[in-house]
Structure formats: structure tokens, C-alpha cells
Design a protein around this motif. Structure first.
Motif, PDB file in Angstrom:
ATOM      1  N   LEU A 210       4.175 -42.391 -35.521  1.00  0.00           N
ATOM      2  CA  LEU A 210       4.177 -41.347 -36.486  1.00  0.00           C
ATOM      3  C   LEU A 210       3.734 -40.061 -35.760  1.00  0.00           C
ATOM      4  O   LEU A 210       4.403 -38.784 -36.027  1.00  0.00           O
ATOM      5  N   LEU A 211       2.625 -40.114 -35.476  1.00  0.00           N
ATOM      6  CA  LEU A 211       2.105 -38.907 -34.684  1.00  0.00           C
ATOM      7  C   LEU A 211       2.905 -38.294 -33.443  1.00  0.00           C
ATOM      8  O   LEU A 211       3.026 -37.225 -33.453  1.00  0.00           O
ATOM      9  N   ASP A 212       3.173 -39.178 -32.785  1.00  0.00           N
ATOM     10  CA  ASP A 212       3.991 -38.566 -31.584  1.00  0.00           C
ATOM     11  C   ASP A 212       5.367 -38.304 -32.126  1.00  0.00           C
ATOM     12  O   ASP A 212       6.102 -37.442 -31.527  1.00  0.00           O
ATOM     13  N   ALA A 213       6.055 -38.861 -33.075  1.00  0.00           N
ATOM     14  CA  ALA A 213       7.298 -38.443 -33.529  1.00  0.00           C
ATOM     15  C   ALA A 213       7.000 -37.153 -34.285  1.00  0.00           C
ATOM     16  O   ALA A 213       7.775 -36.362 -34.006  1.00  0.00           O
ATOM     17  N   LEU A 214       6.226 -36.993 -35.091  1.00  0.00           N
ATOM     18  CA  LEU A 214       5.800 -35.336 -35.537  1.00  0.00           C
ATOM     19  C   LEU A 214       5.586 -34.445 -34.533  1.00  0.00           C
ATOM     20  O   LEU A 214       6.132 -33.578 -34.418  1.00  0.00           O
ATOM     21  N   ARG A 215       4.785 -34.712 -33.505  1.00  0.00           N
ATOM     22  CA  ARG A 215       4.431 -33.746 -32.408  1.00  0.00           C
ATOM     23  C   ARG A 215       5.453 -33.468 -31.323  1.00  0.00           C
ATOM     24  O   ARG A 215       5.710 -32.260 -31.172  1.00  0.00           O
ATOM     25  N   GLU A 216       5.650 -34.801 -31.020  1.00  0.00           N
ATOM     26  CA  GLU A 216       6.542 -34.581 -29.604  1.00  0.00           C
ATOM     27  C   GLU A 216       8.111 -34.324 -30.101  1.00  0.00           C
ATOM     28  O   GLU A 216       8.885 -33.877 -29.019  1.00  0.00           O
ATOM     29  N   HIS A 217       8.461 -34.991 -31.079  1.00  0.00           N
ATOM     30  CA  HIS A 217       9.815 -35.058 -31.324  1.00  0.00           C
ATOM     31  C   HIS A 217      10.309 -34.259 -32.211  1.00  0.00           C
ATOM     32  O   HIS A 217      11.576 -33.363 -32.366  1.00  0.00           O
ATOM     33  N   LEU A 218       9.400 -33.853 -33.364  1.00  0.00           N
ATOM     34  CA  LEU A 218       9.912 -32.821 -34.309  1.00  0.00           C
ATOM     35  C   LEU A 218       9.103 -31.525 -34.133  1.00  0.00           C
ATOM     36  O   LEU A 218       9.326 -30.447 -34.991  1.00  0.00           O
ATOM     37  N   HIS A 219       8.139 -31.452 -33.139  1.00  0.00           N
ATOM     38  CA  HIS A 219       7.408 -30.366 -32.955  1.00  0.00           C
ATOM     39  C   HIS A 219       6.649 -29.649 -34.001  1.00  0.00           C
ATOM     40  O   HIS A 219       6.527 -28.440 -34.025  1.00  0.00           O
ATOM     41  N   LEU A 220       6.084 -30.561 -34.713  1.00  0.00           N
ATOM     42  CA  LEU A 220       5.143 -30.230 -35.869  1.00  0.00           C
ATOM     43  C   LEU A 220       3.984 -30.501 -35.214  1.00  0.00           C
ATOM     44  O   LEU A 220       3.317 -31.607 -35.351  1.00  0.00           O
ATOM     45  N   THR A 221       3.327 -29.459 -34.718  1.00  0.00           N
ATOM     46  CA  THR A 221       2.029 -29.524 -33.964  1.00  0.00           C
ATOM     47  C   THR A 221       0.734 -29.053 -34.755  1.00  0.00           C
ATOM     48  O   THR A 221      -0.358 -29.340 -34.115  1.00  0.00           O
ATOM     49  N   GLY A 222       1.060 -29.045 -35.906  1.00  0.00           N
ATOM     50  CA  GLY A 222      -0.122 -28.881 -36.669  1.00  0.00           C
ATOM     51  C   GLY A 222      -0.900 -29.997 -36.870  1.00  0.00           C
ATOM     52  O   GLY A 222      -2.258 -30.022 -37.061  1.00  0.00           O
ATOM     53  N   THR A 223      -0.339 -31.337 -36.860  1.00  0.00           N
ATOM     54  CA  THR A 223      -0.995 -32.815 -36.862  1.00  0.00           C
ATOM     55  C   THR A 223      -1.525 -32.942 -35.649  1.00  0.00           C
ATOM     56  O   THR A 223      -0.821 -32.914 -34.442  1.00  0.00           O
ATOM     57  N   LYS A 224      -2.940 -32.788 -35.483  1.00  0.00           N
ATOM     58  CA  LYS A 224      -3.468 -33.150 -34.045  1.00  0.00           C
ATOM     59  C   LYS A 224      -3.662 -34.378 -33.734  1.00  0.00           C
ATOM     60  O   LYS A 224      -3.948 -35.453 -34.612  1.00  0.00           O
ATOM     61  N   LYS A 225      -3.697 -34.483 -32.411  1.00  0.00           N
ATOM     62  CA  LYS A 225      -4.020 -35.865 -31.823  1.00  0.00           C
ATOM     63  C   LYS A 225      -5.488 -35.874 -31.163  1.00  0.00           C
ATOM     64  O   LYS A 225      -5.675 -34.995 -30.122  1.00  0.00           O
ATOM     65  N   GLY A 226      -6.416 -36.621 -31.683  1.00  0.00           N
ATOM     66  CA  GLY A 226      -7.811 -36.570 -31.318  1.00  0.00           C
ATOM     67  C   GLY A 226      -8.049 -37.733 -30.262  1.00  0.00           C
ATOM     68  O   GLY A 226      -7.902 -37.651 -29.130  1.00  0.00           O
TER      69      GLY A 226
ATOM     70  N   LEU B  29      -1.946 -44.315 -35.914  1.00  0.00           N
ATOM     71  CA  LEU B  29      -2.009 -45.784 -36.230  1.00  0.00           C
ATOM     72  C   LEU B  29      -0.690 -46.363 -37.056  1.00  0.00           C
ATOM     73  O   LEU B  29      -0.640 -47.531 -37.451  1.00  0.00           O
ATOM     74  N   SER B  30       0.506 -45.786 -37.272  1.00  0.00           N
ATOM     75  CA  SER B  30       1.430 -45.919 -38.013  1.00  0.00           C
ATOM     76  C   SER B  30       2.612 -45.934 -37.205  1.00  0.00           C
ATOM     77  O   SER B  30       2.917 -44.806 -36.506  1.00  0.00           O
ATOM     78  N   LEU B  31       3.672 -46.786 -37.038  1.00  0.00           N
ATOM     79  CA  LEU B  31       4.811 -46.733 -36.303  1.00  0.00           C
ATOM     80  C   LEU B  31       5.850 -45.788 -37.030  1.00  0.00           C
ATOM     81  O   LEU B  31       6.116 -46.026 -38.268  1.00  0.00           O
ATOM     82  N   ALA B  32       6.459 -44.918 -36.439  1.00  0.00           N
ATOM     83  CA  ALA B  32       7.433 -43.873 -36.944  1.00  0.00           C
ATOM     84  C   ALA B  32       8.590 -44.614 -37.803  1.00  0.00           C
ATOM     85  O   ALA B  32       8.911 -44.231 -38.976  1.00  0.00           O
ATOM     86  N   GLY B  33       9.083 -45.707 -37.128  1.00  0.00           N
ATOM     87  CA  GLY B  33      10.255 -46.376 -37.641  1.00  0.00           C
ATOM     88  C   GLY B  33      10.069 -47.104 -38.833  1.00  0.00           C
ATOM     89  O   GLY B  33      10.966 -47.462 -39.583  1.00  0.00           O
ATOM     90  N   THR B  34       8.761 -47.194 -39.075  1.00  0.00           N
ATOM     91  CA  THR B  34       8.552 -48.010 -40.542  1.00  0.00           C
ATOM     92  C   THR B  34       8.517 -47.214 -41.822  1.00  0.00           C
ATOM     93  O   THR B  34       8.384 -47.405 -42.906  1.00  0.00           O
ATOM     94  N   HIS B  35       8.857 -45.697 -41.467  1.00  0.00           N
ATOM     95  CA  HIS B  35       8.700 -44.927 -42.624  1.00  0.00           C
ATOM     96  C   HIS B  35       9.872 -44.195 -43.163  1.00  0.00           C
ATOM     97  O   HIS B  35       9.905 -43.288 -43.858  1.00  0.00           O
ATOM     98  N   GLU B  36      11.018 -44.993 -42.773  1.00  0.00           N
ATOM     99  CA  GLU B  36      12.436 -44.532 -43.557  1.00  0.00           C
ATOM    100  C   GLU B  36      12.306 -44.688 -45.079  1.00  0.00           C
ATOM    101  O   GLU B  36      11.779 -45.842 -45.260  1.00  0.00           O
ATOM    102  N   GLY B  37      12.537 -43.633 -45.662  1.00  0.00           N
ATOM    103  CA  GLY B  37      12.630 -43.634 -46.982  1.00  0.00           C
ATOM    104  C   GLY B  37      11.233 -42.976 -47.653  1.00  0.00           C
ATOM    105  O   GLY B  37      11.220 -42.668 -48.951  1.00  0.00           O
ATOM    106  N   ASP B  38      10.230 -42.894 -46.769  1.00  0.00           N
ATOM    107  CA  ASP B  38       8.937 -42.133 -47.159  1.00  0.00           C
ATOM    108  C   ASP B  38       9.123 -40.833 -47.557  1.00  0.00           C
ATOM    109  O   ASP B  38       9.558 -40.276 -46.643  1.00  0.00           O
ATOM    110  N   ALA B  39       8.100 -40.499 -48.132  1.00  0.00           N
ATOM    111  CA  ALA B  39       7.998 -38.777 -48.276  1.00  0.00           C
ATOM    112  C   ALA B  39       6.747 -38.388 -47.327  1.00  0.00           C
ATOM    113  O   ALA B  39       5.634 -38.815 -47.872  1.00  0.00           O
ATOM    114  N   ILE B  40       7.032 -37.794 -46.136  1.00  0.00           N
ATOM    115  CA  ILE B  40       5.873 -37.386 -45.408  1.00  0.00           C
ATOM    116  C   ILE B  40       5.515 -36.021 -45.304  1.00  0.00           C
ATOM    117  O   ILE B  40       6.586 -35.184 -45.336  1.00  0.00           O
TER     118      ILE B  40
END
Ligand code: FES
Ligand code: FES
Length: 184
Positions: free
Chosen positions: A54-70, A92-103
Motif C-alpha cells: 500500500l505504501l508503494d502504491a500511494l507514493r510511487e503510483h498515486l504520488h501521495l508522498t506525504g506518507t513516508k517510507k522509513g 506491511l499491507s498489500l495494496a490489492g487487499t484494500h479494494e473497497g476500503d476507505a484509505i
């Protein structure tokens, strides 16, 4: 509600850019899955390697870089986001498991002209130094408001123990949270 986005580089630091330049964001298996992600009230259709976090999906694909990778290993809390209102380490969470979730990410919490009370309290209480851990701290702190956490500073420290700050801004972070809780 989708708030006005900040300029893309607002949350980027030089260290982060260097880290990203050296990092391999997603493994390349040649296999992709398509799914929808509801992030900050906007539905995005993605087609990604099923192992993409989910972290890489947010940062690298949706370009929401406020969420940090430490650490990228669930140890530091820099990647904390909300999934259906609960805090989650996005690394720690796979992006594809979050369909239907509100992130919700830090970009969805509040903007420059509409700070969330917790964001305002961090500014007021000087709850950061370099700022790298800050979005994760704030996302955890906001989720904490809805959790059964005791009234004392020690209770807050315990509830925030998954969010590390290498600058050691802990005292002011606790003060900001207690201010919003009305326990200051
Ligand atoms: Fe996810 Fe550190 S980057 S816990
Ligand atoms: Fe620098 Fe927390 S403010 S790591």
C-alpha cells in the motif's frame, strides 16, 4: 472529502528523494492485477504487481508522498495511514487487499488552509524537527483519539510507541496530542 492537494514536493525532503532514487519501489514479476483504491475520497484504478505494498502504491503510483517510507519493515510508523479509520502501517499491507476500503493519508486529513486540529496542535506545540516522522505521527495521533487510551501522558506515549522519531520530539508530540484531547 478530498482536500486541495499541496504541491507535490511539499512533503519531499532531500533525504527522501535520495532514498527513492536508490530504492526499488516494486518487485517486477511481470504479473499485474487491476483493482480500485479509494484514497481520500477519490477512486483510483490501478494495475500493479500483486506484491506492491500500500505504501508503494500511494507514493510511487498515486504520488501521495506525504506518507513516508522509513524502515519499510513495520518498525518505525512513518508510513502510517488510516484504513476505514484505523491506523495501519502501509509498508506491511498489500495494496490489492484494500479494494473497497476507505484509505486516508495525511493529504486527506487537512490542507494548508484547513488544518486538522491535530496538525494545528503539532505546529502550535512544536511537535517536530526534521518532519520526516511527522505525517505518520499525526495519522497515528488522530486514530488514537478514537481508541480507548487512558488520560495520562504515559498512556499516550504507550499508544504512540509504534511511531519513532529520531529527532526525539516525543515530549512535544505528546503535548500536542494531549492538547487536542483536552488533557493538557
Ligand atoms: Fe512502515 Fe517504517 S516504513 S513502519
Ligand atoms: Fe525528525 Fe521525528 S521530527 S524524525
Amino acid at each position: 472529502m478530498h482536500h486541495t492537494a499541496s504541491p507535490p514536493d511539499t512533503y519531499d525532503t532531500l533525504e527522501e528523494k535520495n532514498h527513492r532514487a536508490n530504492a526499488t519501489s516494486s518487485p517486477a514479476s511481470g504479473v499485474t492485477i487491476s483493482f480500485e483504491l479509494n484514497v481520500n475520497g477519490t477512486i483510483h484504478t490501478l494495475s500493479l504487481d500483486p506484491r506492491t505494498t500500500l505504501l508503494d502504491a500511494l507514493r510511487e503510483h498515486l504520488h501521495l508522498t506525504g506518507t513516508k517510507k522509513g524502515c519499510d519493515h513495520g518498525q518505525c510508523g512513518a508510513c502510517t495511514v488510516h484504513v476505514n479509520g484505523r491506523r495501519v502501517n502501509a509498508c506491511l499491507s498489500l495494496a490489492g487487499t484494500h479494494e473497497g476500503d476507505a484509505i486516508t493519508t495525511i493529504e486527506g486529513l487537512g490542507g494548508v488552509d484547513s488544518l486538522h486540529p491535530m496538525q494545528a496542535a503539532f505546529v502550535e506545540c512544536d511537535g517536530y524537527q526534521c518532519g520526516y516522522c511527522t505525517s505518520g505521527q499525526i495519522m497515528s495521533a488522530v486514530a488514537l483519539l478514537g481508541e480507548p487510551v487512558g488520560p495520562h501522558d504515559a498512556d499516550v506515549r504507550e499508544a504512540m510507541s509504534g511511531n519513532l522519531c529520531r529527532c526525539g520530539a516525543y515530549q512535544n508530540i505528546v503535548a500536542a496530542i494531549q492538547c487536542v484531547r483536552g488533557k493538557a
